[in-house]
Design a protein around this motif. Structure first.
Motif, mmCIF file in Angstrom:
data_model
loop_
_atom_site.group_PDB
_atom_site.id
_atom_site.type_symbol
_atom_site.label_atom_id
_atom_site.label_comp_id
_atom_site.label_asym_id
_atom_site.label_seq_id
_atom_site.Cartn_x
_atom_site.Cartn_y
_atom_site.Cartn_z
ATOM 1 N N PRO A 151 5.413 -6.378 5.616
ATOM 2 C CA PRO A 151 4.208 -5.564 5.498
ATOM 3 C C PRO A 151 4.224 -4.527 4.384
ATOM 4 O O PRO A 151 3.166 -3.991 4.038
ATOM 5 C CB PRO A 151 4.126 -4.871 6.865
ATOM 6 N N ASP A 152 5.383 -4.223 3.816
ATOM 7 C CA ASP A 152 5.470 -3.124 2.857
ATOM 8 C C ASP A 152 5.402 -3.562 1.401
ATOM 9 O O ASP A 152 5.255 -2.710 0.511
ATOM 10 C CB ASP A 152 6.762 -2.336 3.074
ATOM 11 N N ILE A 153 5.516 -4.854 1.114
ATOM 12 C CA ILE A 153 5.578 -5.291 -0.284
ATOM 13 C C ILE A 153 4.317 -6.009 -0.749
ATOM 14 O O ILE A 153 4.180 -6.304 -1.933
ATOM 15 C CB ILE A 153 6.809 -6.192 -0.528
ATOM 16 N N HIS A 154 3.390 -6.306 0.165
ATOM 17 C CA HIS A 154 2.079 -6.849 -0.188
ATOM 18 C C HIS A 154 1.031 -6.191 0.699
ATOM 19 O O HIS A 154 1.274 -5.945 1.887
ATOM 20 C CB HIS A 154 2.018 -8.369 -0.005
ATOM 21 N N MET A 155 -0.138 -5.951 0.142
ATOM 22 C CA MET A 155 -1.206 -5.326 0.906
ATOM 23 C C MET A 155 -1.981 -6.352 1.721
ATOM 24 O O MET A 155 -2.145 -7.503 1.312
ATOM 25 C CB MET A 155 -2.186 -4.617 -0.041
ATOM 26 N N TYR A 210 0.838 -1.206 0.000
ATOM 27 C CA TYR A 210 0.000 0.000 0.000
ATOM 28 C C TYR A 210 0.869 1.251 0.000
ATOM 29 O O TYR A 210 1.924 1.299 0.627
ATOM 30 C CB TYR A 210 -0.911 0.012 1.223
ATOM 31 N N ASP A 211 0.411 2.275 -0.726
ATOM 32 C CA ASP A 211 1.094 3.565 -0.720
ATOM 33 C C ASP A 211 0.121 4.627 -1.224
ATOM 34 O O ASP A 211 -0.950 4.299 -1.753
ATOM 35 C CB ASP A 211 2.342 3.529 -1.606
ATOM 36 N N ASP A 212 0.524 5.901 -1.105
ATOM 37 C CA ASP A 212 -0.388 6.964 -1.486
ATOM 38 C C ASP A 212 -0.475 7.181 -2.989
ATOM 39 O O ASP A 212 -1.257 8.013 -3.456
ATOM 40 C CB ASP A 212 -0.025 8.277 -0.778
ATOM 41 N N PHE A 213 0.319 6.455 -3.791
ATOM 42 C CA PHE A 213 0.205 6.630 -5.236
ATOM 43 C C PHE A 213 -1.106 6.079 -5.791
ATOM 44 O O PHE A 213 -1.499 6.434 -6.900
ATOM 45 C CB PHE A 213 1.396 6.019 -5.988
ATOM 46 N N PHE A 214 -1.803 5.212 -5.044
ATOM 47 C CA PHE A 214 -3.118 4.778 -5.511
ATOM 48 C C PHE A 214 -4.050 5.984 -5.642
ATOM 49 O O PHE A 214 -4.795 6.109 -6.622
ATOM 50 C CB PHE A 214 -3.717 3.740 -4.569
ATOM 51 N N LYS A 215 -3.990 6.877 -4.667
ATOM 52 C CA LYS A 215 -4.805 8.082 -4.724
ATOM 53 C C LYS A 215 -4.374 8.973 -5.882
ATOM 54 O O LYS A 215 -5.210 9.543 -6.604
ATOM 55 C CB LYS A 215 -4.711 8.848 -3.406
ATOM 56 N N THR A 216 -3.060 9.071 -6.117
ATOM 57 C CA THR A 216 -2.548 9.864 -7.227
ATOM 58 C C THR A 216 -3.025 9.309 -8.562
ATOM 59 O O THR A 216 -3.456 10.065 -9.455
ATOM 60 C CB THR A 216 -1.006 9.890 -7.198
ATOM 61 N N ILE A 217 -2.961 7.992 -8.713
ATOM 62 C CA ILE A 217 -3.422 7.357 -9.955
ATOM 63 C C ILE A 217 -4.918 7.581 -10.136
ATOM 64 O O ILE A 217 -5.396 7.860 -11.245
ATOM 65 C CB ILE A 217 -3.081 5.857 -9.939
ATOM 66 N N GLY A 218 -5.672 7.466 -9.054
ATOM 67 C CA GLY A 218 -7.104 7.693 -9.134
ATOM 68 C C GLY A 218 -7.435 9.112 -9.561
ATOM 69 O O GLY A 218 -8.339 9.338 -10.369
ATOM 70 N N GLU A 219 -6.712 10.082 -9.009
ATOM 71 C CA GLU A 219 -6.951 11.482 -9.354
ATOM 72 C C GLU A 219 -6.572 11.769 -10.800
ATOM 73 O O GLU A 219 -7.206 12.590 -11.469
ATOM 74 C CB GLU A 219 -6.160 12.391 -8.407
ATOM 75 N N ARG A 220 -5.548 11.092 -11.274
ATOM 76 C CA ARG A 220 -5.039 11.367 -12.617
ATOM 77 C C ARG A 220 -5.785 10.593 -13.704
ATOM 78 O O ARG A 220 -6.005 11.122 -14.799
ATOM 79 C CB ARG A 220 -3.549 11.019 -12.657
ATOM 80 N N PHE A 221 -6.208 9.363 -13.401
ATOM 81 C CA PHE A 221 -6.787 8.507 -14.436
ATOM 82 C C PHE A 221 -8.200 8.004 -14.118
ATOM 83 O O PHE A 221 -8.859 7.445 -14.995
ATOM 84 C CB PHE A 221 -5.887 7.291 -14.683
ATOM 85 N N GLY A 222 -8.629 8.134 -12.864
ATOM 86 C CA GLY A 222 -9.919 7.582 -12.486
ATOM 87 C C GLY A 222 -11.075 8.426 -12.978
ATOM 88 O O GLY A 222 -10.878 9.499 -13.569
ATOM 89 N N PRO A 223 -12.313 7.981 -12.719
ATOM 90 C CA PRO A 223 -12.637 6.731 -12.013
ATOM 91 C C PRO A 223 -12.437 5.508 -12.912
ATOM 92 O O PRO A 223 -12.349 5.629 -14.130
ATOM 93 C CB PRO A 223 -14.113 6.923 -11.655
ATOM 94 N N PHE A 224 -12.389 4.338 -12.274
ATOM 95 C CA PHE A 224 -12.211 3.076 -12.982
ATOM 96 C C PHE A 224 -13.486 2.246 -12.913
ATOM 97 O O PHE A 224 -14.150 2.203 -11.873
ATOM 98 C CB PHE A 224 -11.054 2.283 -12.369
#
Length: 334
Positions: free
Chosen positions: A256-260, A227-241
């Protein structure tokens, strides 16, 4: 055919001849050693593998699809997306194992009923990264002759070519680069929080997620990622999906950092602006210590709290994106 590979760029995620994540990402939690992980693996609970064969649907994948895209999931992170005669295959693993040595990390019974011969011609084959549970040399060797083009991250093309005598073009993308596969089929490579490596060398190639625009439908192909905050960045840039296909399995407190976790998977889907979630990276291999069905039970519960629809097809079941698909709790094997 001799392949010409792109030079690896000097970008903010390539340092000291290795790719890195956008944020510092340790492979293991603080205080965890490989010996500790090995001890935990030796004490895995019995139900890290299902007690009964998984239910599956065996159907003719070569029948053309019209109308809304149809997705077929084959367990773990392998799935086929079909739309208006265009076939996209992602991370195919059909050898029955997910390891460099045949027979190790065996597929669950019922999860490996499809073979490369069952597939139609593949217009685009996507490899998200070069781990053995995503880039399977035996599968690629057999499916390459019917594949028109490959798409992957920087540095992974050599691994694809090494698996077989690949004659089709192999396109490598850096994060945020775009690719037109066909009229109405466009992709953008986006970040993931993970790592790469076959053998002992890590970080020599890039791990990626992808934004897919497919004949008017927008789908997020998550690959493997913490998990990281780039999911929100991708959503803002390309979403909605219309759909987010996200990993949901093989997590552990030791890494904990390499799988959600499933809860993070549901959160990431909402941050992407996804209308629906297809959780993958489970129900085929045991790569962690959780019970085999823990991912789906937890993500369904977490998504319910977020009012997010979760799609849960059986392996091999046709899942159209026209709203007609009805999910069932097939993992309740009794």
């Amino acid at each position: 055919m001799k392949k010409q590979w792109r030079p690896i760029p000097g970008s903010d995620h390539y340092r000291n001849q290795r790719f890195v994540n956008l944020k510092e990402t340790p492979m293991m939690a603080e205080g965890v050693s490989m010996w500790k992980i090995m001890k935990q693996m030796m004490a895995r609970p019995k139900l890290v593998r299902p007690a009964h064969p998984l239910p599956f649907v065996k159907r003719d994948l070569k029948q053309p699809v019209s109308g809304a895209p149809v997705i077929t999931w084959f367990g773990h992170s392998s799935y086929l997306i079909q739309s208006n005669g265009f076939n996209i295959l992602v991370d195919p693993v059909f050898s029955g194992y997910a390891a460099p040595v045949r027979g190790m990390v065996k597929a669950f019974e019922g999860s490996n009923e499809y073979k490369p011969s069952d597939f139609p011609e593949i217009d685009l084959l996507i490899i998200t990264h070069n781990h053995y549970d995503h880039l399977d040399s035996d599968t690629l060797r057999r499916i390459a002759p019917k594949t028109k083009q490959f798409l992957t991250g920087l540095g992974v093309g050599k691994d694809i070519a090494a698996c077989s005598n690949v004659q089709s073009p192999i396109a490598e993308l850096d994060w945020w680069e775009s690719f037109n596969a066909s009229p109405g089929v466009d992709l953008v490579s986006t970040p993931a929080r993970h790592f790469s490596g076959r053998g002992l060398v890590r970080g020599g190639s890039l791990w990626s997620s992808f934004v897919l625009d497919l004949h008017g439908h927008r789908i997020f192909l998550g690959g493997d990622s913490g998990y990281d905050d780039f999911f929100k960045t991708i959503g803002e840039r390309f979403g909605p999906f219309d759909l987010a296909i996200l990993e949901c399995g093989q997590y552990d407190r030791y890494w904990p950092d390499i799988h959600m976790t499933p809860e993070q998977t549901a959160l990431a889907a909402t941050e992407l602006g996804a209308k629906k979630l297809l959780p993958v990276h489970w129900a085929k291999f045991t790569l962690a210590n959780h019970l085999w069905d823990d991912p789906i039970r937890r993500v369904v519960a977490a998504a319910g709290e977020l009012q997010l629809e979760v799609l849960t097809p059986r392996i091999g079941e046709a899942m159209p994106l026209d709203g007609s698909f009805v999910s069932q709790p097939w993992w309740d094997l009794g």
